[in-house]
Design a protein around this motif. Sequence first.
Motif: not given
Length: 467
Positions: A50-55, A274-278, A337-346
């Motif tokens: 599991t991780g968190t979506v980060e800018p 974006l980055e995902v910190w797992a 590219a489509d902007g669906k992912l938002l910062p800090y989503l799990t």
Amino acid sequence: MTKAVFGLLMLIAVSGSATYWFGRDGGTQLPPLRTAEVVRGDLEYTIDATGTVEPEEVVDVGAQVAGKIEGLGIDPRHPERTIDYGSPVEVGTVLARIDDSLYASEVEQAQAQVESAQALNESTIAQVAEADANVARADKDLLQLQAKLYQAERDWRRAEYLWTSSRGAISEAEYDLARFSYQAADAALGVGHATIAQAAAQVVFAKANVAKTRADMSQAQATLRRMQTNLGYCTIKSPVQGVIIDRRINVGQTVVSSLNSPSLFLIAKDLKRLEVWASVNEADIGNIRSGQDVRFTVDAYPTRVFQGVVAEDQPRLNASMNQSIVTYTVVVDTENADGKLLPYLTADLEFQVATHQDVLMVPSAALRWRPSPEWLAASGLADSAAETTSPADDDDSGQGIVWVLENDRLRPVRVQEVLSDGTRTEITAAGLDAGVRVVLSESYESGAPETTNPFTTQMWGNRRPAQ
């Protein structure tokens, strides 16, 4: 009559119990087996985390001066609105303004000090020029004094000659006048030398004053630049192009600048990447490598699978420990590219460690099951029970045993384990192909093995099939 009925019932009960007991011991009542086919297909080994979506990069914009927030900048998308959450900004976009009245007055004061220093510097420069002129004039006066001394010396020498060679040629008064004129000219020459030295000293002093006033002017100019810089800091601008993801001030709020600059805005440079910190468990970290493909999902879009790759120089070495569990942070790069992912989503991630195509697979439970002594005896394997029911001698060899059910008899097959996803395991074995049925476990008609209450009195015992 009653005793006869009771005796008959007891005889039936004893007879039935004996039949059940001796029938089980004789091997006629073998527990049924649950089997599955060996299949061919694709097997993928993944690691879950599991991780968190980060800018990818976040810039924290602060304030370098203290003061009251007078207003916020204009939103480039909506000129009638001010900068807020989600506002896109460019380099130099005005984010906020701090009351600059105090800093403007300091700039005016510093400007006055600079002008005063410049005037004083010009005055000292004029003094240097005047001192240089005095030196030049003293040099010319010295030449005149030297000429007068030469003339007085010649007159004195003639008077002395005439006075000594022929007395009476000149009077004593004329002789004394020539001598005194010579002495006066010599003294005047000494005064001329002293005047030159004094004029030269004045030049040195004037030049020192010029150096001092220039230093004062430079200091005043530096103070002016510092005050102008502080005045410029009253207008807070964006240092990067990005999107405002956090605004931490309001109009009228007082910003207090100290050793730690207060944070006013948080800007994400590029939300298209974006980055995902797992957080990966230490037991799995050995299978993580840079460039590895990763799949992940987020709760906001549960049916969509996003793709990413492990970033370079991963994992990070600063491990964390929580309740004796050690985890490492692994950064996964992903496109947005489509902007669906938002910062800090799990995010729930699957690291794709290995994929094998068209391989022979069995359920992993088949490698763990071992037959009961009854089944070994029924299959004619009682003599080799110790060999076939124990695992391989070398636990690291990857060898195992599966049990094939053929014509109600068991046959052990040694296999080599290659890859497992936890549910299925890839194997290689001679004489084993797709379609062959292997045993997974013993099955019970009731759906679960019979249990015995230890506190219940039992006449003959309650035996269960061996597992």
